[in-house]
Design an enzyme around this catalytic site. Structure first.
Site, PDB file in Angstrom:
ATOM      1  N   GLN A 244       0.829  -1.200   0.000  1.00 27.97           N
ATOM      2  CA  GLN A 244       0.000   0.000   0.000  1.00 27.97           C
ATOM      3  C   GLN A 244       0.868   1.257   0.000  1.00 27.97           C
ATOM      4  O   GLN A 244       2.084   1.194   0.165  1.00 27.97           O
ATOM      5  CB  GLN A 244      -0.957  -0.016   1.200  1.00 27.97           C
ATOM      6  N   LYS A 260       2.268   7.365   6.594  1.00 30.13           N
ATOM      7  CA  LYS A 260       1.098   6.606   6.156  1.00 30.13           C
ATOM      8  C   LYS A 260      -0.104   7.540   6.244  1.00 30.13           C
ATOM      9  O   LYS A 260      -0.366   8.127   7.295  1.00 30.13           O
ATOM     10  CB  LYS A 260       0.879   5.363   7.020  1.00 30.13           C
ATOM     11  N   GLU A 281      -4.613  -0.175   5.303  1.00 26.96           N
ATOM     12  CA  GLU A 281      -3.697   0.220   6.360  1.00 26.96           C
ATOM     13  C   GLU A 281      -4.178   1.547   6.939  1.00 26.96           C
ATOM     14  O   GLU A 281      -4.563   2.449   6.192  1.00 26.96           O
ATOM     15  CB  GLU A 281      -2.262   0.357   5.834  1.00 26.96           C
ATOM     16  N   ALA A 364       6.361   7.797  11.270  1.00 22.89           N
ATOM     17  CA  ALA A 364       7.154   6.862  12.077  1.00 22.89           C
ATOM     18  C   ALA A 364       8.637   7.175  11.912  1.00 22.89           C
ATOM     19  O   ALA A 364       9.113   7.408  10.796  1.00 22.89           O
ATOM     20  CB  ALA A 364       6.874   5.418  11.653  1.00 22.89           C
ATOM     21  N   THR A 365       9.350   7.162  13.012  1.00 25.49           N
ATOM     22  CA  THR A 365      10.790   7.408  12.983  1.00 25.49           C
ATOM     23  C   THR A 365      11.483   6.301  12.199  1.00 25.49           C
ATOM     24  O   THR A 365      11.229   5.120  12.429  1.00 25.49           O
ATOM     25  CB  THR A 365      11.353   7.448  14.411  1.00 25.49           C
ATOM     26  N   LEU A 367      14.448   3.800  11.169  1.00 23.52           N
ATOM     27  CA  LEU A 367      15.558   3.125  11.815  1.00 23.52           C
ATOM     28  C   LEU A 367      16.858   3.463  11.079  1.00 23.52           C
ATOM     29  O   LEU A 367      16.829   3.975   9.952  1.00 23.52           O
ATOM     30  CB  LEU A 367      15.322   1.615  11.811  1.00 23.52           C
ATOM     31  N   ASP A 433      -1.769  -9.520  10.422  1.00 22.36           N
ATOM     32  CA  ASP A 433      -0.826  -9.379   9.296  1.00 22.36           C
ATOM     33  C   ASP A 433       0.634  -9.409   9.775  1.00 22.36           C
ATOM     34  O   ASP A 433       1.432  -8.560   9.413  1.00 22.36           O
ATOM     35  CB  ASP A 433      -1.122  -8.065   8.563  1.00 22.36           C
ATOM     36  N   ASP A 453       5.438  -2.292  11.098  1.00 21.54           N
ATOM     37  CA  ASP A 453       4.325  -2.408  10.149  1.00 21.54           C
ATOM     38  C   ASP A 453       3.044  -2.900  10.831  1.00 21.54           C
ATOM     39  O   ASP A 453       2.651  -4.060  10.709  1.00 21.54           O
ATOM     40  CB  ASP A 453       4.705  -3.337   9.002  1.00 21.54           C
TER      41      ASP A 453
END
Length: 559
Positions: A244, A260, A281, A364-365, A367, A433, A453
């Site tokens: 997605q 997202k 999502e 989201a941070t 990595l 999921d 995720d």
């Protein structure tokens, strides 16, 4: 003689009165000047919203904070933003700009409301939970090999090169790195081995250890989430891979975040006839998953924050992704939309739209880059078949866990118990999921699992999915620390739904609307009771259910 003396006395009195009058006027002038200076001092944009944790840390990020603005407007002191604002003024109608400003004001109000809640809540359930001994367990002292990344200092430098280069390095501080990318709108910053000079995202990377992704008490977490919610967006491109639509955002001091977008309302429940691998999502699911993971004491999901962004100025006009830019359009009601290119839900029938420009997203941070911190992807033993007709092996074999227990890396260490922790998290938020999980290669098999995720979580509140708990049911094993925290969260004084609700209020998007509906939040208590019932059933038939990872800890966790 008498007249002469009387005249001198009157003259002296006049002189004294004149001096007093002059002194009073001077005092009044100084007072007025000080008042005018106080009134005329303009408030800074960063001091009103940055959570203050330490004076030195606040000074160290003052340069990056000065450029932090709300997601829908920019400070006029930045020349690049002035040109950008002029472009918007020429391309957008006044009615559309008014709607953007309304969204901006709404975001300001919700951030202010969040701060007010944090100030007046006092000793709340959430604060009491995090003060409990189960959330403040002593940790073994970390060695150099237990940190994912370390800053290389002069003493540990290698590959010096020629003597001439070494002499040149001796004149300069070779632990210093200077940015020279101002032409790309990046901030000109100087990073050294001193952590005070590092931006929040880099401090987050340097705080990753063998046993957890972040320390809950680290004051940098508040700065990092504020950074994600306010920093100016420099670029937005579509992230490759995945099923997605997801975007990668870049910020002025080289930070990045995974975006997202909001694709459906918070109250929309997933259709019961829809397969789990075809579900939307949800941006709020990513945010709520981070908070739930933290409440369970895992600390294995990267920090996620909600934000209102401007689809036009913060994506469409700055993207360099041609595939993405070709998918923008204006809907019949005047909303700016796009759909990108992906495997599922990337079409004009499933667009992402602003209102008309403001769009809710989760950030989201990111990595550390795989080049410096490689990760290994593991296929979950309880992975679903992702087929409409076939069943996975674990769905057909009740003794499937016996096979897993004999298979590396599940035949020793905590790997199997960590997978069960992940199953408990997924069951609480109804996430079906979970086909893979990841670990950092540097730590081998002795490390935690990354819970990445989580966008398909919190889809249904009216129905629980018992198959998600299959690892716990088949293996009948659980960390003692996990079980104690679950029991703690089932008590009225620390009820999971209450602390979850309170934790979610801290997110910037909570002022727009609750991140989770009350039906989803109340479902957490029901599912937690189910988990404890499964553990109780295991204890009635097995003796080795609880695996002790709390040596010497007082079992009186109710106090």
């Amino acid at each position: 003689m008498i007249r002469q003396n009387l005249g001198r006395s009157i003259l002296s009195i006049y002189l004294v009165l004149a001096c007093l009058s002059l002194a009073l006027h001077l005092l009044l002038a100084f007072f007025c000047l000080s008042v005018l200076q106080t009134v005329c001092v303009p408030p800074t944009s960063s001091s009103s919203s940055i959570p203050r944790t330490d004076i030195q840390q606040h000074q160290s990020i003052s340069h990056s904070s000065s450029s932090a603005v709300s997601s829908s407007h920019k400070l006029p002191s930045i020349s690049h933003d002035e040109e950008h604002h002029k472009l918007n003024a020429n391309t957008l109608h006044r009615k559309e700009k008014d709607s953007i400003s309304d969204a901006t004001e709404r975001e300001k109000k919700l951030i202010g409301a969040r701060k007010g809640i944090q100030k007046v809540k006092g000793h709340s359930k959430l604060e009491a939970l995090f003060e409990h001994p189960l959330y403040n367990l002593p940790r073994p002292e970390l060695q150099d090999d237990d940190w994912l990344l370390r800053v290389k200092t002069n003493e540990h430098s290698s590959d010096r090169g020629s003597e001439e280069e070494e002499m040149k390095e001796s004149n300069d501080d070779d632990s210093q790195w200077q940015s020279a990318s101002e032409e790309e709108s990046y901030d000109k910053v100087t990073w050294t081995s001193d952590v005070e000079t590092h931006p929040p995202w880099l401090r987050f990377h340097l705080g990753i250890s063998r046993w957890e992704l972040y320390n809950r008490k680290d004051p940098n977490l508040a700065q990092l989430t504020h950074y994600l919610a306010t920093q100016r967006v420099l670029s937005a491109v579509q992230k490759t891979g995945g099923t997605q639509l997801k975007l990668l955002l870049s910020f002025p001091n080289y930070g990045k975040a995974l975006l997202k977008p909001m694709k459906q309302s918070r109250d929309a429940e997933t259709n019961a006839n829809l397969f789990y691998f075809s579900d939307f999502e949800r941006h709020n699911a990513e945010i709520a998953a981070f908070h739930l993971d933290r409440l369970l004491g895992f600390n294995r999901i990267p920090p996620v924050v909600g934000r209102l962004i401007n689809v036009t100025s913060e994506i469409r006009e700055i993207t360099t992704d041609r595939r993405l830019s070709r998918t923008f359009f204006t809907s019949p009601v005047g909303n700016v939309c796009f759909y990108g290119q992906c495997e599922y839900y990337c079409s004009t029938e499933h667009p992402v739209c602003g209102q008309p420009h403001a769009l809710e997203v989760s950030l989201a941070t990111m990595l550390p880059d795989l080049a410096i911190a490689p990760r290994r992807s593991w296929r979950s033993p309880w992975r679903r078949s992702y087929s409409r007709s076939k069943l996975a092996q674990w769905e057909k074999d009740p003794a499937f866990c016996d096979t897993v227990k004999q298979t590396p890396p599940y035949n020793h260490g905590n790997r199997l118990l960590d997978v069960i922790d992940m199953a408990v998290l997924d069951f609480l938020m109804s996430n079906m999921d979970r086909h893979h999980y990841e670990t950092f290669e540097k730590f081998g098999n002795e490390t935690f699992l990354l819970h990445l995720d989580n966008g398909r979580a919190f889809g249904r509140h009216s129905r629980d999915e018992p198959s998600i708990l299959t690892p716990l049911k088949q293996c009948c094993r659980i960390h003692r620390s996990t079980l104690l925290r679950l029991r703690l969260l089932s008590l009225p004084v620390f009820r999971l739904s209450d602390v979850m609700r309170e934790s979610l209020v801290q997110d910037p998007l909570a002022g727009v609307a609750p991140l989770l509906s009350e039906l989803h939040i109340s479902a957490l208590d029901r599912r937690l009771e189910t988990v404890l019932q499964v553990v109780q059933a295991c204890q009635e038939h097995h003796t080795d259910v609880i695996y002790d990872d709390l040596e010497g800890y007082d079992q009186d966790y109710d106090q």
